[in-house]
Design a protein around this motif. Structure first.
Motif, PDB file in Angstrom:
ATOM      1  N   ASP A   1       4.841  61.820  19.945  1.00  0.00           N
ATOM      2  CA  ASP A   1       4.492  60.498  20.467  1.00  0.00           C
ATOM      3  C   ASP A   1       5.527  60.121  21.537  1.00  0.00           C
ATOM      4  N   ILE A   2       5.275  60.628  22.748  1.00  0.00           N
ATOM      5  CA  ILE A   2       6.163  60.367  23.880  1.00  0.00           C
ATOM      6  C   ILE A   2       5.358  59.631  24.941  1.00  0.00           C
ATOM      7  N   ASN A   3       5.959  58.600  25.523  1.00  0.00           N
ATOM      8  CA  ASN A   3       5.274  57.755  26.493  1.00  0.00           C
ATOM      9  C   ASN A   3       5.182  58.456  27.854  1.00  0.00           C
TER      10      ASN A   3
ATOM     11  N   SER B   1       7.932  65.028  13.210  1.00  0.00           N
ATOM     12  CA  SER B   1       7.490  63.971  14.102  1.00  0.00           C
ATOM     13  C   SER B   1       8.523  63.738  15.194  1.00  0.00           C
ATOM     14  N   VAL B   2       8.018  63.515  16.418  1.00  0.00           N
ATOM     15  CA  VAL B   2       8.851  63.187  17.572  1.00  0.00           C
ATOM     16  C   VAL B   2       8.300  61.883  18.127  1.00  0.00           C
TER      17      VAL B   2
ATOM     18  N   ASN C   1       1.365  67.534  32.219  1.00  0.00           N
ATOM     19  CA  ASN C   1       2.060  66.782  31.165  1.00  0.00           C
ATOM     20  C   ASN C   1       1.447  67.066  29.800  1.00  0.00           C
ATOM     21  N   LEU C   2       0.132  67.129  29.740  1.00  0.00           N
ATOM     22  CA  LEU C   2      -0.562  67.424  28.485  1.00  0.00           C
ATOM     23  C   LEU C   2      -0.162  68.804  27.968  1.00  0.00           C
ATOM     24  N   ILE C   3      -0.097  69.770  28.851  1.00  0.00           N
ATOM     25  CA  ILE C   3       0.315  71.129  28.478  1.00  0.00           C
ATOM     26  C   ILE C   3       1.742  71.113  27.927  1.00  0.00           C
ATOM     27  N   LYS C   4       2.623  70.358  28.574  1.00  0.00           N
ATOM     28  CA  LYS C   4       4.008  70.265  28.104  1.00  0.00           C
ATOM     29  C   LYS C   4       4.079  69.627  26.712  1.00  0.00           C
ATOM     30  N   LEU C   5       3.244  68.611  26.467  1.00  0.00           N
ATOM     31  CA  LEU C   5       3.221  67.992  25.136  1.00  0.00           C
ATOM     32  C   LEU C   5       2.747  68.988  24.079  1.00  0.00           C
TER      33      LEU C   5
ATOM     34  N   ASP D   1      12.495  52.497  22.071  1.00  0.00           N
ATOM     35  CA  ASP D   1      13.350  51.868  23.079  1.00  0.00           C
ATOM     36  C   ASP D   1      14.769  52.426  23.095  1.00  0.00           C
ATOM     37  N   ASN D   2      15.251  52.901  21.930  1.00  0.00           N
ATOM     38  CA  ASN D   2      16.638  53.370  21.862  1.00  0.00           C
ATOM     39  C   ASN D   2      16.769  54.893  21.788  1.00  0.00           C
ATOM     40  N   GLY D   3      15.728  55.614  22.161  1.00  0.00           N
ATOM     41  CA  GLY D   3      15.822  57.075  22.185  1.00  0.00           C
ATOM     42  C   GLY D   3      14.597  57.734  21.593  1.00  0.00           C
TER      43      GLY D   3
END
Length: 195
Positions: free
Chosen positions: A44-46, A116-117, A98-102, A121-123
């Motif tokens: 779950d990376i923005n 889980s990743v 980006n999708l491939i990298k995820l 806000d703090n990392g």
């Protein structure tokens, strides 16, 4: 999970806890332990990551392509998908890259035992089932230890007892991808030494 056997009247009976189990189930469980299988990671990376409608055409084809990505379990399988896309569509757009990298991060995280990743806000928080001692051993042996903080989680958290917080301030997505890839690779290396 602990499996024990009892020999009674010349027959071998296998038990997991107090439940009698069959030989096939025992073999499967021992293979899983030997192969050190982990639950598939959640990433779950923005970042903007998707397959554009105009790129694949129909919604059915788009769903099929997402399924193919989801089913890829190895770098080789993912590389085959990418090669097919490059043949069909020539240039991969940034959201597709980006999708491939995820997907690659998910494979690496799963192999490293990271469940889980999550970007906050703090990392970036890295959750795993590892004990404090295991995490401290991992952190001593990896290159990026100065970017990671180990924090005890509240008892009500189902994601383990500790979380590793990766400092991602002032990093763009490609830098985050590269650093997390290296980190997961390093963790996998430490884990493989102690199997």
């Amino acid at each position: 999970s602990f499996i024990k056997s009892i020999v009674q009247n010349g027959d071998v009976m296998l038990f997991k806890g107090s439940n009698r189990i069959g030989l096939d189930e025992t073999i499967k469980e021992l293979q899983d332990i030997k192969e050190h299988k982990y639950k598939s990671s959640t990433i779950d990376i923005n970042i903007t990551a998707y397959i554009p409608d105009k790129w694949v055409g129909s919604k059915e084809q788009k769903i099929l392509e997402y399924k193919r990505l989801s089913d890829a379990k190895t770098d080789g399988e993912l590389d085959e998908i990418i090669a097919g896309w490059k043949d069909r569509f020539s240039k991969l757009e940034e959201p597709v890259e980006n999708l491939i990298k995820l997907v690659r991060l998910k494979m690496l995280a799963t192999n490293a035992g990271i469940t889980s990743v999550r970007e906050t806000d703090n990392g970036i928080r890295l959750y795993s089932p590892y004990s404090e001692a295991e995490l401290r051993l991992i952190l001593r042996r990896i290159k990026s230890k100065n970017l990671i903080k180990l924090v005890k989680l509240p008892k009500v958290c189902n994601d383990g007892d500790y979380v590793m917080i990766f400092n991602n301030s002032h990093l763009n997505f490609n830098e985050i991808f590269n650093m997390l890839s290296d980190l997961f690779y390093d963790i996998s290396g430490v884990i493989s030494e102690y199997k």
